[in-house]
Design an enzyme around this catalytic site. Structure first.
Site, PDB file in Angstrom:
ATOM      1  N   HIS A 114       0.816  -1.227   0.000  1.00 46.89           N
ATOM      2  CA  HIS A 114       0.000   0.000   0.000  1.00 46.89           C
ATOM      3  C   HIS A 114       0.847   1.274   0.000  1.00 46.89           C
ATOM      4  O   HIS A 114       0.310   2.360  -0.258  1.00 46.89           O
ATOM      5  CB  HIS A 114      -0.930   0.028   1.211  1.00 46.89           C
ATOM      6  CG  HIS A 114      -1.987  -1.024   1.197  1.00 46.89           C
ATOM      7  ND1 HIS A 114      -2.822  -1.233   0.112  1.00 46.89           N
ATOM      8  CD2 HIS A 114      -2.348  -1.952   2.127  1.00 46.89           C
ATOM      9  CE1 HIS A 114      -3.643  -2.237   0.383  1.00 46.89           C
ATOM     10  NE2 HIS A 114      -3.371  -2.690   1.587  1.00 46.89           N
ATOM     11  N   ASP A 150      -3.080 -10.519  -2.652  1.00 44.61           N
ATOM     12  CA  ASP A 150      -3.648  -9.992  -1.410  1.00 44.61           C
ATOM     13  C   ASP A 150      -5.084  -9.543  -1.672  1.00 44.61           C
ATOM     14  O   ASP A 150      -5.399  -9.047  -2.755  1.00 44.61           O
ATOM     15  CB  ASP A 150      -2.801  -8.805  -0.942  1.00 44.61           C
ATOM     16  CG  ASP A 150      -3.161  -8.331   0.450  1.00 44.61           C
ATOM     17  OD1 ASP A 150      -2.400  -8.634   1.380  1.00 44.61           O
ATOM     18  OD2 ASP A 150      -4.193  -7.637   0.609  1.00 44.61           O
ATOM     19  N   HIS A 152      -6.587  -7.037  -0.628  1.00 45.80           N
ATOM     20  CA  HIS A 152      -6.661  -5.583  -0.780  1.00 45.80           C
ATOM     21  C   HIS A 152      -5.809  -5.144  -1.973  1.00 45.80           C
ATOM     22  O   HIS A 152      -4.698  -5.652  -2.156  1.00 45.80           O
ATOM     23  CB  HIS A 152      -6.175  -4.884   0.494  1.00 45.80           C
ATOM     24  CG  HIS A 152      -6.936  -5.296   1.715  1.00 45.80           C
ATOM     25  ND1 HIS A 152      -6.438  -6.207   2.628  1.00 45.80           N
ATOM     26  CD2 HIS A 152      -8.160  -4.941   2.153  1.00 45.80           C
ATOM     27  CE1 HIS A 152      -7.328  -6.388   3.591  1.00 45.80           C
ATOM     28  NE2 HIS A 152      -8.385  -5.631   3.332  1.00 45.80           N
ATOM     29  N   ASP A 230      -5.280 -12.884   2.994  1.00 46.01           N
ATOM     30  CA  ASP A 230      -6.483 -12.337   3.609  1.00 46.01           C
ATOM     31  C   ASP A 230      -7.738 -12.502   2.767  1.00 46.01           C
ATOM     32  O   ASP A 230      -8.807 -12.033   3.162  1.00 46.01           O
ATOM     33  CB  ASP A 230      -6.275 -10.864   4.000  1.00 46.01           C
ATOM     34  CG  ASP A 230      -5.405 -10.083   3.043  1.00 46.01           C
ATOM     35  OD1 ASP A 230      -5.105 -10.595   1.951  1.00 46.01           O
ATOM     36  OD2 ASP A 230      -5.011  -8.959   3.388  1.00 46.01           O
TER      37      ASP A 230
END
Length: 287
Positions: A114, A150, A152, A230
């Site tokens: 991120h 991931d 996200h 995740d």
């Protein structure tokens, strides 16, 4: 399979924060005690400042030393600059191993995908995968693909690698979900595969396979994997449906590309993370 780690990475925490030291310590315990997979162990490499500055501005690097939280999700910790650099060093060690013909997984924290060129966010301080990709391209690689599974969106990796010659980014992620990006492709080299919350496993795998086909069609000489766990059905930070068998399949899919590859740990916040990582590594090693 080479595991790159440094147990100093468990030496920071904030109460009740999901990105906690046990993610690493419990996984290390599981990997050291299992007998199914032969493992070798290595430490992160030292990181030269110019490698970081290919991906990040100097102001972000300086900001890591200031005793101020970056945002509500991304607190400042004493020594976080060194922790973030060691995580980058893990990615660089994994890159070196892949170039030497080894499978390599960097089991480090903090995660990185991120972090943008100028903002640390989303538990991430320095973008380890982007730094490693730019290092590879600066030192002889012609085409490097990032596969980010991931749950996200890897907004930072996308922002850093956007339209960068020789790089391509493929991200499969829940949408809508944090950080709110990744709903469509970006530039000429960033390909996003958004999936709705609670997407059935078979459909999620179909989308993953599409992204992996994209990686293959790019014909890279190196694959860098942002391995987040995740999208697991019982992860507390998302609403997806994958099981350990799906991460095993992901590992197999990386293996079947038959391209030098390395992986680094991004997210994954369930108590089952050690089993998910082991399943992925076993798939990658054909076990």
């Amino acid at each position: 399979m080479k595991i790159i780690t440094d147990e100093q990475c468990v030496n920071y925490s904030r109460s009740a924060h999901p990105e906690r030291p046990a993610r690493i310590s419990r996984t290390l315990e599981r990997l050291r005690n299992q007998l199914e997979l032969p493992l070798t162990w290595a430490k992160p490499l030292p990181v030269a400042e110019p490698a970081i500055l290919r991906a990040h501005c100097a102001a972000l690097v300086a900001r890591l030393e200031k005793n101020e939280d970056f945002d509500g999700d991304t607190p400042w910790h004493p020594g976080i600059a060194d922790h973030a650099r060691r995580s980058v060093g893990g990615a660089l060690a994994a890159l070196a191993a892949a170039r030497a013909g080894e499978s390599a997984f960097s089991l480090m924290r903090p995660p990185g995908h991120h972090a943008t060129r100028d903002v640390s966010m989303g538990f991430c301080y320095l973008n380890s995968i982007a730094i490693a990709v730019l290092e590879a391209l600066a030192t002889g690689a012609k085409r490097v693909a990032v596969l980010d599974f991931d749950v996200h969106h890897g907004n930072g990796t996308e922002a850093i690698l956007l339209n960068h010659p020789g790089a391509a980014f493929f991200s499969i992620h829940q949408f809508p979900c944090y950080p709110g990006t990744g709903g469509a492709n970006a530039g000429n080299n960033c390909f996003n595969f958004p999936v709705a919350p609670a997407t059935p496993r078979a459909e999620y795998r179909r989308v993953l396979a599409q992204a992996i086909d994209g990686v293959k069609n790019f014909q890279p000489d190196l694959v860098a994997v942002s391995a987040g766990f995740d999208a697991y059905a019982r992860d507390p930070l998302a609403q997806e449906t994958l099981e350990a068998e799906d991460f095993h399949w992901l590992g197999e899919s990386i293996r079947q590309l038959d391209i030098p590859a390395f992986s680094i740990l991004e997210g994954g916040y369930s108590n089952d993370l050690p089993e998910l990582i082991l399943a992925y590594l076993k798939g990658w090693e054909g076990r």
